[in-house]
Design an enzyme around this catalytic site. Sequence first.
Site, PDB file in Angstrom:
ATOM      1  N   THR A 227      11.538  14.978   7.796  1.00  0.00           N
ATOM      2  CA  THR A 227      12.744  14.717   7.005  1.00  0.00           C
ATOM      3  C   THR A 227      13.817  14.316   7.991  1.00  0.00           C
ATOM      4  O   THR A 227      13.706  14.629   9.176  1.00  0.00           O
ATOM      5  CB  THR A 227      13.169  16.012   6.245  1.00  0.00           C
ATOM      6  OG1 THR A 227      12.300  16.216   5.148  1.00  0.00           O
ATOM      7  CG2 THR A 227      14.593  15.958   5.719  1.00  0.00           C
ATOM      8  N   GLY A 257      10.778  17.792  -3.302  1.00  0.00           N
ATOM      9  CA  GLY A 257      10.950  18.852  -2.298  1.00  0.00           C
ATOM     10  C   GLY A 257      12.349  19.447  -2.315  1.00  0.00           C
ATOM     11  O   GLY A 257      13.096  19.291  -3.282  1.00  0.00           O
TER      12      GLY A 257
HETATM   13  N1  ASP Z   1      11.397  19.461   3.388  1.00  0.00           N
HETATM   14  C1  ASP Z   1      10.665  18.249   3.160  1.00  0.00           C
HETATM   15  C2  ASP Z   1       9.983  18.323   1.834  1.00  0.00           C
HETATM   16  O1  ASP Z   1       9.392  19.348   1.536  1.00  0.00           O
HETATM   17  C3  ASP Z   1       9.659  17.972   4.218  1.00  0.00           C
HETATM   18  C4  ASP Z   1      10.126  18.246   5.625  1.00  0.00           C
HETATM   19  O2  ASP Z   1      11.273  18.464   5.871  1.00  0.00           O
HETATM   20  O3  ASP Z   1       9.296  18.231   6.530  1.00  0.00           O
HETATM   21  O4  ASP Z   1       9.983  17.371   1.105  1.00  0.00           O
END
Ligand code: ASP
Length: 359
Positions: A227, A257
């Site tokens: 992200t 997410g």
């Molecule tokens: N938090 C993000 C999601 O679950 C993924 C990430 O940050 O790695 O969509």
Amino acid sequence: MKRVSITNCFFAIVLFNAGALAAAPGQSPPARVSSERNPHHLANMETQTVRLAIHGGAGTIERSKMTPEREREYRAGLERALTAGYEILKRGGSSLDATEAAVRVLEDDPNFNAGKGSVFTSAGTNEMDAAIMDGKTLAAGAVASLKHIKNPISLARLVMEKSGHVMMDSEGAELFAKENGIELVDQKYFFTQERWDALQKIKAAEKSRTSGGGKKFLITDQDRHGTVGAVALDQNGNLAAATSTGGTTNKRPGRVGDSPVIGAGTYANNATCAVSATGDGEYFIRATVARDVSALMEYRGMSLKEAARAALDKVAKLGGTGGLIAIDHEGNMTLPFNTAGMYRGYADPNGNFVVEIYK
Ligand code: ASP
């Protein structure tokens, strides 16, 4: 956007403990940025303390799999994003503009899981989520399950400013984008070989597991998720947070997410702090991480660093991993994570850029 030459800004790569930047409770705000020390200073401008921190995802970032060339690319990408955001802040621009600009740079960089470099769903499509929040007004904009928006963070901003809503998703959000001149692209734009290969690997591992096959697959967090995000404090004392993601590899189409969930992956409040999170989204939603950091400061009087650590500990207790970046209204910063690494960077009180990947 004009890029500041790296030779103009002392590019410090330092090792620091996650969270080491936050000042102790009661510590006075960081010194004002002086024209002598700050290479970014514009003449004759009264510069209040400005702050910027960014991240490009947390996880098991394997040193052994990282070639020097690749590491240089990541660091350069983070530095470009810092430059884009910091240029705005030092000119007296808003934290909203700075966080949006920094995130756009990372969305355009194929190495990060957002925009161009988004991971694939189980259906082989790309679906992106993003959110932005204004700490001054508590206005927020969020978008989810976008398939054709080149820069989802800018659509989140538009939702905040023009839609009369806080959160919009899929076709409705894209129609709103079209009506307002936001750039749409074909799904092909989001194809990157590396993300495609990660999907194939995860599918093969799943197949082997369900069929009882004993084949071992090395699946890193790099393959699974990522992200990008930014938090900033501007010269007027306003905080903002912005987060953008392609989500998790092999997610079901329609899965959303934590990134676009206000209070989970993204939150900003001038009274407390601005937060952008990254990690296992399902856990960050359940632990309402970003709002928790703010609430622990507001109701418990915790320092930014203590609050961020406590919120992340709750994620860990549930079984989740990840990290966050946060800045409080006094300009303290913290960038904790409970994974092996987190792509991250910040501008220090003197306006120098620090970029780090590992613990
Ligand atoms: N938090 C993000 C999601 O679950 C993924 C990430 O940050 O790695 O969509």
